[in-house]
Write an enzyme that holds these catalytic residues in place. Structure first.
Site, mmCIF file in Angstrom:
data_model
loop_
_atom_site.group_PDB
_atom_site.id
_atom_site.type_symbol
_atom_site.label_atom_id
_atom_site.label_comp_id
_atom_site.label_asym_id
_atom_site.label_seq_id
_atom_site.Cartn_x
_atom_site.Cartn_y
_atom_site.Cartn_z
ATOM 1 C CB SER A 1 -25.833 -64.398 28.692
ATOM 2 O OG SER A 1 -25.865 -63.198 27.992
HETATM 3 N N1 SAH Z 1 -23.023 -59.843 27.994
HETATM 4 C C1 SAH Z 1 -23.744 -59.578 29.051
HETATM 5 C C2 SAH Z 1 -25.249 -59.820 28.437
HETATM 6 C C3 SAH Z 1 -26.123 -58.659 28.901
HETATM 7 S S1 SAH Z 1 -27.605 -58.767 28.186
HETATM 8 C C4 SAH Z 1 -23.589 -61.005 30.118
HETATM 9 O O1 SAH Z 1 -22.170 -61.233 30.312
HETATM 10 O O2 SAH Z 1 -24.351 -61.360 30.711
HETATM 11 C C5 SAH Z 1 -27.518 -57.763 26.760
HETATM 12 C C6 SAH Z 1 -27.198 -56.379 26.975
HETATM 13 O O3 SAH Z 1 -27.029 -55.728 25.838
HETATM 14 C C7 SAH Z 1 -27.965 -55.412 28.068
HETATM 15 O O4 SAH Z 1 -27.211 -54.959 29.091
HETATM 16 C C8 SAH Z 1 -28.321 -54.323 26.926
HETATM 17 O O5 SAH Z 1 -28.610 -52.958 27.628
HETATM 18 C C9 SAH Z 1 -27.534 -54.402 25.855
HETATM 19 N N2 SAH Z 1 -27.604 -53.616 24.731
HETATM 20 C C10 SAH Z 1 -28.924 -53.885 23.912
HETATM 21 N N3 SAH Z 1 -28.735 -52.992 22.811
HETATM 22 C C11 SAH Z 1 -27.731 -52.473 22.891
HETATM 23 C C12 SAH Z 1 -27.017 -51.693 21.947
HETATM 24 N N4 SAH Z 1 -27.247 -51.084 20.808
HETATM 25 N N5 SAH Z 1 -25.469 -51.131 22.224
HETATM 26 C C13 SAH Z 1 -24.876 -51.555 23.264
HETATM 27 N N6 SAH Z 1 -25.655 -52.313 24.059
HETATM 28 C C14 SAH Z 1 -26.751 -52.831 24.115
#
Ligand code: SAH
Length: 220
Positions: free
Chosen positions: A70
């Site tokens: 993010s």
């Molecule tokens: N928290 C991360 C952001 C990752 S992007 C950071 O610090 O940068 C969002 C993430 O949500 C992705 O890795 C995606 O695989 C995950 N995601 C999407 N749907 C999900 C679900 N139902 N359960 C768990 N993770 C999920």
């Protein structure tokens, strides 16, 4: 990804990281605890070596599998809204990805649980968290839509992926007095929403426009 490989940009990273914190301040982040936490976390260790040089730019970067780390601003703002100036006890993050936000949260909460649906990403996050020697994060492989009933309630729940409506299981796992922050909506039409659970009702506050990857069903 290993810490060894990224050692080369150590010095540069400290300088660019303090510039990132300065920028966050200019963009309106006021919570000094959030800024302090983000100044402690080496964001370049959460992306591939090729992207490490861009780790402190104000942008989302690819982490594989069509997912992104993010924006620093999004992390700062959502965590600022979640914490509301108070130390947190038990926090749940949905969408752990590379683990960056979970590590930021680990500086601001006693216990952090983070769920990620993509097993390979979770494995990478586990390695980084272990190498950084952070003990108060538990990373779980699973579908964040169902939360973690066995460790609920949480005084904070933060979603890193956008959903048209907050999953009912997560609303149920929010403690009375707890706060949930999520990107609500789809595609280019998403808003950050704060949900506060009171004794007998959930109160919703709509904040600024945001842009996140979608919350998907099931695991991968
Ligand atoms: N928290 C991360 C952001 C990752 S992007 C950071 O610090 O940068 C969002 C993430 O949500 C992705 O890795 C995606 O695989 C995950 N995601 C999407 N749907 C999900 C679900 N139902 N359960 C768990 N993770 C999920």
């Amino acid at each position: 990804m290993s810490l060894q490989k990224h050692r080369g940009i150590g010095m540069t990273s400290e300088r660019t990281r303090s510039r990132m914190i300065e920028r966050l301040r200019e963009q309106g982040i006021k919570d000094t605890s959030v800024l302090a936490a983000m100044s402690l976390v080496p964001r370049h260790l959460f992306v591939s070596e090729a992207l490490a040089i861009r780790a402190y730019e104000d942008t989302a970067l690819p982490i594989g599998f069509g997912q992104t780390i993010s924006h620093p601003y999004s992390v700062a703002r959502m965590v600022e809204v979640l914490r509301n100036g108070k130390d947190m006890q038990r926090v749940l993050e949905v969408g752990g990805g590379c683990g960056y936000q979970a590590v930021v949260l680990s500086k601001l909460a006693r216990e952090v649980y983070s769920i990620e649906r993509i097993a390979t990403l979770l494995g990478q996050a586990r390695r980084t968290v272990r190498e950084l020697r952070i003990a108060n994060i538990k990373l779980k492989h699973g579908d964040g839509n169902v939360g973690l009933a066995d460790v609920a309630p949480f005084d904070g729940i933060i979603l890193a992926a956008a959903t048209p409506e907050p999953p009912p299981a997560l609303l149920a796992q929010l403690a009375v007095g707890g706060r949930m922050v999520l990107p609500r909506g789809m595609g280019d039409s998403q808003q950050m929403v704060l949900i506060e659970r009171h004794e007998d009702a959930y109160q919703e506050t709509v904040l600024e426009m945001v842009h996140f990857v979608p919350l998907l069903p099931g695991v991968a």
